[in-house]
Design a protein around this motif. Structure first.
Motif, PDB file in Angstrom:
ATOM      1  N   TYR A  98       6.775   9.204   2.941  1.00 57.23           N
ATOM      2  CA  TYR A  98       5.956   8.020   3.204  1.00 57.23           C
ATOM      3  C   TYR A  98       4.997   7.717   2.059  1.00 57.23           C
ATOM      4  O   TYR A  98       4.676   6.545   1.808  1.00 57.23           O
ATOM      5  CB  TYR A  98       5.217   8.177   4.532  1.00 57.23           C
ATOM      6  CG  TYR A  98       6.141   7.923   5.702  1.00 57.23           C
ATOM      7  CD1 TYR A  98       6.242   6.648   6.268  1.00 57.23           C
ATOM      8  CD2 TYR A  98       6.958   8.927   6.204  1.00 57.23           C
ATOM      9  CE1 TYR A  98       7.115   6.397   7.313  1.00 57.23           C
ATOM     10  CE2 TYR A  98       7.836   8.687   7.258  1.00 57.23           C
ATOM     11  CZ  TYR A  98       7.915   7.416   7.808  1.00 57.23           C
ATOM     12  OH  TYR A  98       8.798   7.163   8.835  1.00 57.23           O
ATOM     13  N   PHE A 119      -0.087  13.282   4.453  1.00 53.91           N
ATOM     14  CA  PHE A 119       1.051  12.378   4.453  1.00 53.91           C
ATOM     15  C   PHE A 119       2.215  13.071   3.755  1.00 53.91           C
ATOM     16  O   PHE A 119       2.027  13.795   2.774  1.00 53.91           O
ATOM     17  CB  PHE A 119       0.713  11.067   3.729  1.00 53.91           C
ATOM     18  CG  PHE A 119      -0.011  10.073   4.586  1.00 53.91           C
ATOM     19  CD1 PHE A 119       0.675   9.279   5.490  1.00 53.91           C
ATOM     20  CD2 PHE A 119      -1.386   9.933   4.495  1.00 53.91           C
ATOM     21  CE1 PHE A 119       0.017   8.363   6.294  1.00 53.91           C
ATOM     22  CE2 PHE A 119      -2.068   9.017   5.286  1.00 53.91           C
ATOM     23  CZ  PHE A 119      -1.366   8.243   6.191  1.00 53.91           C
ATOM     24  N   LEU A 179       0.770   1.651   6.932  1.00 52.94           N
ATOM     25  CA  LEU A 179       1.984   1.950   6.168  1.00 52.94           C
ATOM     26  C   LEU A 179       2.895   0.737   6.078  1.00 52.94           C
ATOM     27  O   LEU A 179       2.980  -0.040   7.025  1.00 52.94           O
ATOM     28  CB  LEU A 179       2.738   3.120   6.811  1.00 52.94           C
ATOM     29  CG  LEU A 179       2.021   4.467   6.797  1.00 52.94           C
ATOM     30  CD1 LEU A 179       2.809   5.503   7.587  1.00 52.94           C
ATOM     31  CD2 LEU A 179       1.804   4.961   5.364  1.00 52.94           C
ATOM     32  N   PRO A 180       3.578   0.554   4.938  1.00 58.62           N
ATOM     33  CA  PRO A 180       3.469   1.348   3.710  1.00 58.62           C
ATOM     34  C   PRO A 180       2.170   1.043   2.969  1.00 58.62           C
ATOM     35  O   PRO A 180       1.636  -0.066   3.056  1.00 58.62           O
ATOM     36  CB  PRO A 180       4.685   0.896   2.886  1.00 58.62           C
ATOM     37  CG  PRO A 180       4.919  -0.515   3.342  1.00 58.62           C
ATOM     38  CD  PRO A 180       4.571  -0.537   4.803  1.00 58.62           C
ATOM     39  N   LEU A 181       1.681   2.029   2.251  1.00 54.90           N
ATOM     40  CA  LEU A 181       0.436   1.875   1.502  1.00 54.90           C
ATOM     41  C   LEU A 181       0.617   0.903   0.346  1.00 54.90           C
ATOM     42  O   LEU A 181       1.649   0.879  -0.304  1.00 54.90           O
ATOM     43  CB  LEU A 181      -0.010   3.231   0.960  1.00 54.90           C
ATOM     44  CG  LEU A 181      -0.376   4.292   1.999  1.00 54.90           C
ATOM     45  CD1 LEU A 181      -0.406   5.672   1.345  1.00 54.90           C
ATOM     46  CD2 LEU A 181      -1.704   3.974   2.664  1.00 54.90           C
ATOM     47  N   SER A 198       4.655   3.931  -1.179  1.00 54.85           N
ATOM     48  CA  SER A 198       3.485   3.204  -1.674  1.00 54.85           C
ATOM     49  C   SER A 198       3.896   2.237  -2.778  1.00 54.85           C
ATOM     50  O   SER A 198       4.691   2.577  -3.653  1.00 54.85           O
ATOM     51  CB  SER A 198       2.432   4.179  -2.194  1.00 54.85           C
ATOM     52  OG  SER A 198       2.071   5.100  -1.194  1.00 54.85           O
ATOM     53  N   PRO A 244       5.488  10.610   9.047  1.00 52.18           N
ATOM     54  CA  PRO A 244       4.476  10.251   8.038  1.00 52.18           C
ATOM     55  C   PRO A 244       3.424  11.331   7.818  1.00 52.18           C
ATOM     56  O   PRO A 244       3.061  11.629   6.688  1.00 52.18           O
ATOM     57  CB  PRO A 244       3.844   8.979   8.614  1.00 52.18           C
ATOM     58  CG  PRO A 244       4.883   8.399   9.505  1.00 52.18           C
ATOM     59  CD  PRO A 244       5.596   9.577  10.088  1.00 52.18           C
ATOM     60  N   LYS A 290       1.738   4.122  11.237  1.00 52.60           N
ATOM     61  CA  LYS A 290       2.883   3.219  11.063  1.00 52.60           C
ATOM     62  C   LYS A 290       2.515   1.780  11.392  1.00 52.60           C
ATOM     63  O   LYS A 290       2.990   0.841  10.737  1.00 52.60           O
ATOM     64  CB  LYS A 290       4.045   3.678  11.949  1.00 52.60           C
ATOM     65  CG  LYS A 290       4.774   4.904  11.443  1.00 52.60           C
ATOM     66  CD  LYS A 290       5.922   5.259  12.382  1.00 52.60           C
ATOM     67  CE  LYS A 290       6.701   6.463  11.903  1.00 52.60           C
ATOM     68  NZ  LYS A 290       7.805   6.808  12.838  1.00 52.60           N
TER      69      LYS A 290
END
Length: 230
Positions: free
Chosen positions: A179, A175, A124-126, A183, A159, A120
Motif C-alpha cells: 500500500y 503500512f 488511501l492511496p496516499l 503512493s 494496508p 482504505k
C-alpha cells in the motif's frame, strides 16, 4: 527506481522538500477535493515539518498520517504522533486532519481490522509519502529482523500490519509495502554521511528482506525521490 537529490545544508533540503510537497498537495486537492500525506518519525524531519507547516495550503482538505507508529502513549517521547503534533500540526497547518494509527491500549486484530477499513475509505492511496531509513535499511516499520517482514513486503497483504522488531523496542503498526507502493509521490528523506553509506549499500544489493528500503529504491514502478544533505 530512484533519483538522488543532494543538498549542502539541511535547511536548504527542508525548504526544497517542503515546497515540492506543498505543490503536490495543492494539486491533489484541486483534482479531487482532498489530499493525504504519510510522514515518518525521528529527528531528521523536524526542519521539514516546520517548513511545511508554514506553507499556504488548503490544510482543512489535507489529512496527515504516519507511515508507521510505535504502540506507545501519545505523551511518550518515542511517540511519532506526538512528534507530528508538536512540529507539523502547527502554524498554518493547525487545521489539517490527522489519521491516528495508534488507537486504544492494545493492538488487537479487531483494532487492525477497523483501522484498515478506515484507511482504505479515507486516505488511501496516499498522495505523498515521506520515508525515513534506519542504519539497518529498514523503512517505516518494515524491519529485516522481524518475523513479519515477508508479510510486510508481500503484494497480497492488508494496508496496516502489526510488527514486532527484534532489534528495536516496542511493537509497531505500519503500512505494508503493497500500500505504500501505491503512493503517487514517494520521497526518502535522509541526512548525514552514515545514512549516505547505508543508501549506497542498499543500492548495491537486491535482497529486500535484508534491507527493506531496497523495495522502494529498486522497484521499477516507484519513482523514489531521495533527498539527502550532509
Amino acid at each position: 527506481m530512484y533519483q538522488l537529490n543532494e543538498f549542502t545544508q539541511r535547511s536548504e533540503l527542508d525548504e526544497a522538500l517542503a515546497e515540492n510537497v506543498a505543490q503536490l498537495l495543492i494539486q491533489a486537492v484541486k483534482q479531487k477535493g482532498k489530499a493525504s500525506i504519510a510522514v515518518s518519525g525521528g529527528s531528521t524531519p523536524k526542519g521539514f515539518f516546520n517548513a511545511l507547516s508554514q506553507k499556504d495550503l488548503p490544510w482543512q482538505d489535507i489529512t496527515i498520517t504516519l507511515a508507521d507508529e510505535r504502540w506507545v502513549g501519545i505523551d511518550s517521547d518515542d511517540s511519532n504522533t506526538r512528534l507530528v503534533h508538536e512540529n507539523l500540526l502547527q502554524n498554518k497547518a493547525v487545521n489539517a486532519k490527522f489519521f491516528h494509527l495508534k488507537q486504544g491500549d492494545e493492538l488487537t486484530d479487531e483494532t487492525l481490522a477497523d483501522l484498515n477499513l478506515a484507511a482504505k475509505s479515507s486516505i488511501l492511496p496516499l498522495d505523498v509519502l515521506i520515508l525515513g531509513m534506519g542504519e539497518d535499511g529498514h523503512t517505516a516499520s518494515l524491519f529485516p529482523c522481524s518475523e513479519q517482514i515477508a508479510q510486510a513486503l508481500s503484494s497480497s497483504t492488508a494496508p496496516l500490519l502489526k510488527v514486532v522488531p527484534q532489534t528495536a523496542p516496542y511493537q509497531r503498526i505500519t503500512f505494508s509495502f503493497a500500500y505504500l507502493k501505491q503512493s503517487k509521490n514517494t520521497f526518502l528523506h535522509i541526512s548525514g554521511t552514515n545514512k549516505h553509506a547505508v543508501l549506497e549499500q542498499a543500492i548495491a544489493g537486491n535482497d529486500s528482506r535484508a534491507m527493506p528500503i531496497r523495495a522502494f529504491l529498486q522497484d521499477p514502478a516507484i519513482d523514489t525521490q531521495v533527498y539527502w544533505a550532509e
